[in-house]
Design a protein around this motif. Structure first.
Motif, short mmCIF file in Angstrom:
data_model
loop_
_atom_site.label_atom_id
_atom_site.label_comp_id
_atom_site.label_asym_id
_atom_site.label_seq_id
_atom_site.Cartn_x
_atom_site.Cartn_y
_atom_site.Cartn_z
N GLY A 2 1.04 -21.33 -1.55
CA GLY A 2 0.57 -22.39 -1.71
C GLY A 2 -0.73 -22.50 -2.58
N SER A 3 -1.25 -21.24 -2.87
CA SER A 3 -2.37 -20.76 -3.94
C SER A 3 -2.37 -19.57 -4.17
CB SER A 3 -3.73 -21.32 -3.15
OG SER A 3 -3.96 -20.31 -2.21
N ASP A 4 -3.51 -19.11 -5.03
CA ASP A 4 -3.61 -17.66 -5.38
C ASP A 4 -4.55 -17.02 -4.60
OD1 ASP A 4 -5.94 -18.58 -6.18
OD2 ASP A 4 -5.70 -18.14 -8.17
N ARG A 5 -5.05 -17.58 -3.43
CA ARG A 5 -6.17 -16.91 -2.63
C ARG A 5 -5.53 -15.77 -1.72
NH1 ARG A 5 -7.29 -21.15 2.17
NH2 ARG A 5 -5.17 -20.72 2.50
N GLU A 6 -4.34 -16.05 -1.38
CA GLU A 6 -3.87 -14.69 -0.51
C GLU A 6 -3.40 -13.56 -1.38
OE1 GLU A 6 -3.78 -18.18 1.87
OE2 GLU A 6 -2.82 -17.74 -0.19
N ARG A 7 -2.75 -13.82 -2.60
CA ARG A 7 -2.44 -12.79 -3.51
C ARG A 7 -3.85 -11.98 -3.66
NH1 ARG A 7 -3.04 -12.64 -8.84
NH2 ARG A 7 -2.93 -14.88 -9.13
N LEU A 8 -4.76 -12.80 -4.19
CA LEU A 8 -6.01 -12.00 -4.84
C LEU A 8 -6.75 -11.37 -3.79
CD1 LEU A 8 -7.55 -14.97 -7.08
CD2 LEU A 8 -6.54 -12.90 -7.62
N ALA A 9 -6.60 -11.71 -2.40
CA ALA A 9 -7.14 -10.94 -1.05
C ALA A 9 -6.38 -9.80 -1.07
CB ALA A 9 -7.18 -11.83 -0.12
N ILE A 10 -4.86 -9.49 -1.18
CA ILE A 10 -4.21 -8.60 -1.10
C ILE A 10 -4.56 -7.57 -2.07
CG2 ILE A 10 -2.04 -7.78 -1.23
CD1 ILE A 10 -1.07 -10.39 0.11
N GLU A 11 -4.83 -8.26 -3.11
CA GLU A 11 -5.20 -7.14 -4.30
C GLU A 11 -6.26 -6.47 -4.32
OE1 GLU A 11 -2.56 -9.31 -8.04
OE2 GLU A 11 -4.67 -9.79 -7.71
N SER A 12 -7.18 -7.28 -3.60
CA SER A 12 -8.82 -6.62 -3.48
C SER A 12 -8.73 -5.60 -2.54
CB SER A 12 -9.74 -7.98 -3.01
OG SER A 12 -9.45 -8.30 -1.57
N GLY A 13 -7.74 -5.62 -1.49
CA GLY A 13 -7.92 -4.84 -0.62
C GLY A 13 -8.91 -4.93 0.51
N HIS A 14 -9.24 -6.09 0.75
CA HIS A 14 -10.23 -6.59 1.67
C HIS A 14 -9.47 -6.87 2.80
CE1 HIS A 14 -13.22 -7.88 -1.62
NE2 HIS A 14 -13.37 -6.46 -1.51
N GLU A 41 0.75 -1.23 0.09
CA GLU A 41 0.06 -0.04 -0.08
C GLU A 41 1.00 1.49 0.14
OE1 GLU A 41 -2.69 -0.29 3.18
OE2 GLU A 41 -3.71 -2.04 2.08
N LEU A 42 1.85 1.23 0.53
CA LEU A 42 2.72 2.32 0.79
C LEU A 42 3.73 2.62 -0.65
CD1 LEU A 42 4.19 2.16 4.43
CD2 LEU A 42 2.74 4.09 3.61
N SER A 43 3.85 1.72 -1.38
CA SER A 43 4.58 1.61 -2.73
C SER A 43 3.62 2.31 -3.80
CB SER A 43 4.98 0.05 -2.89
OG SER A 43 5.93 -0.39 -1.95
N GLY A 44 2.42 1.98 -3.70
CA GLY A 44 1.67 2.41 -4.61
C GLY A 44 1.73 1.58 -6.31
N SER A 45 1.94 2.63 -7.16
CA SER A 45 2.17 1.90 -8.53
C SER A 45 3.83 1.37 -8.66
CB SER A 45 1.98 2.95 -9.51
OG SER A 45 2.90 3.99 -9.53
N ARG A 46 4.50 1.45 -7.77
CA ARG A 46 5.89 1.01 -7.82
C ARG A 46 5.91 -0.52 -7.54
NH1 ARG A 46 8.14 6.23 -5.03
NH2 ARG A 46 6.34 5.97 -3.79
N PHE A 47 4.96 -0.89 -6.89
CA PHE A 47 4.84 -2.34 -6.14
C PHE A 47 4.75 -3.18 -7.34
CE2 PHE A 47 2.74 -6.24 -4.80
CZ PHE A 47 3.52 -6.63 -3.94
N ALA A 48 5.35 -4.35 -7.54
CA ALA A 48 4.90 -5.53 -8.32
C ALA A 48 5.18 -6.77 -7.84
CB ALA A 48 5.89 -5.23 -9.66
N TRP A 49 4.44 -7.89 -8.26
CA TRP A 49 4.81 -9.43 -8.11
C TRP A 49 5.96 -9.59 -8.75
CZ3 TRP A 49 2.30 -10.38 -4.00
CH2 TRP A 49 1.09 -9.71 -3.42
#
Length: 391
Positions: A353-365, A326-334
């Motif tokens: 071990g899955s895409d669940r965590e990444r998708l949750a982080i990307e959603s901002g939830h 969140e502090l990185s803004g557009s400079r962050f990348a996977w």
């Protein structure tokens, strides 16, 4: 202080019974030493056995190679063949039947870090999968789990996300020894007909800290210099799946993290306001000498673990990853380049071990749904592992 003997020391004390006079292959590395810092390779070479082949895992027999760097066939030692189990492709991760054919027994002695994506236990699994089905007996010389044998933490491994950093469905922080994991793998995968025998440690209890054992600490890989590094590794290694520095190229890998665009004071303040158990975050500025952001000043934090029993490395780093993103803004990348010989799924999904965590982080939830899922998966794994425990 409790005096603990590793499986290596127990075997030597027995004058190498029950492998005496047999043709032996040894899977090992530089951290496999006894309490006097004598290496397993030297002790085996001097013992009443025929040491014919030494297999070196990721980072090489001498633990000299950086992560993701393939190790070619290493030097020969007179009549002893040295084989790399981390070469230029995924096929190199397993011994071949030809390499095992002239052995009477395969012995495994490596220092693990109690984490699913620390690859030595994956190397052990791959060796079991080749050796046991052809009837070759395997002996695992056990060692204490240096980050403890009680706590379990982190998500399970979902189908389709298997890799060298997730070779089997165990918790990220599994709280098991190499011998206990071998028992689980052999049973659950129904490997055989070869015999698996674990030579347990003597004197170790699950709650013992590595410092209390009297055993020396030898770094098992170039970026695992201290036990403090090992304590944070189950969470901080997740940063490998991003363009954030996990501290490689500094004297405090994994304890330090950040990026050139991170404002250290802001990150430390934000993390400390969460009052995460057992840890304090100190603002730091660092300049990596290699890998990510080499030669560039970075802002970030250092994790200071104040209470090991309360500290939750995987949950801590989930919160830290979210905050830095969140502090990185557009400079962050996977990280999207090939990782441990796999192009897709991407690195962060392999590590979680899955895409669940990444998708949750990307959603901002909120992380709450993730943590509730982890709690269920941790309890399932706790029940699964119970029958395989030796201590």
């Amino acid at each position: 202080m409790t005096i603990v003997k590793t499986g290596l020391e127990v075997l030597v004390a027995r004058n190498f019974s029950p492998i005496r006079h047999k043709r032996v292959g040894l899977v090992t590395h530089a951290a496999a030493v006894d309490s006097q810092l004598r290496s397993a390779t030297d002790l085996f070479a001097q013992g009443p056995i025929h040491l014919t082949t030494i297999f070196g895992p990721e980072h090489g027999l001498h633990s000299q190679a950086q992560d993701l760097i393939g190790v070619s066939a290493e030097e020969s030692r007179s009549t002893v063949r040295v084989v790399s189990l981390y070469g230029k492709d995924a096929a190199s991760l397993k011994p071949t039947m030809e390499q095992l054919r002239e052995l009477d027994v395969l012995v495994i002695d490596m220092q693990d870090i109690g984490t699913r994506f620390y690859t030595f236990q994956a190397t052990m699994l791959f060796c079991l999968q080749v050796a046991l089905p052809i009837g070759l007996p395997v002996f695992v010389l056990d060692r204490p789990n240096p980050i403890g044998g009680v706590d379990i933490e982190g998500p399970s491994l979902q189908k389709g996300f298997e890799s060298f950093v997730g070779a089997y469905d165990i918790a990220v922080r599994h709280g098991m020894t190499m011998g206990e994991l071998a028992r689980m793998y052999c049973s659950e995968l129904q490997l055989g007909p070869g015999l698996l025998e674990v030579i347990p440690c003597e004197g170790w209890k699950r709650h013992d800290s590595i410092e209390s054992t009297g055993l020396p600490w030898v770094l098992p890989s170039p970026n695992m210099p201290t036990i403090e590094t090992a304590l944070v590794y189950p969470g901080q290694c997740l940063l490998e799946g991003t363009n954030l520095s996990e501290g490689r190229g500094t004297t405090k890998p994994f304890e330090i993290c950040g990026a050139p665009w991170i404002e250290a004071e802001s990150l430390a303040k934000r993390m400390n306001s969460m009052k995460l158990p057992g840890v304090i975050f100190r603002p730091v500025w660092f300049r990596p000498t290699f890998q990510k952001h080499s030669g560039i000043d970075c802002g970030g934090v250092q994790l200071h673990v104040r209470d090991r029993t309360a500290f939750q490395p995987v949950r801590t780093s989930l919160a830290l990853l979210r905050a830095m993103r969140e502090l990185s803004g557009s400079r962050f990348a996977w990280r999207t380049e090939v990782y441990e010989f796999i192009e897709r799924p991407i690195a962060i999904d392999l590590l979680f071990g899955s895409d669940r965590e990444r998708l949750a982080i990307e959603s901002g939830h909120s992380d709450d749904p993730i943590l509730r899922a982890w709690e269920r998966e941790e309890e399932i794994f706790r029940d699964r592992r119970r029958r395989y425990l030796l201590y």
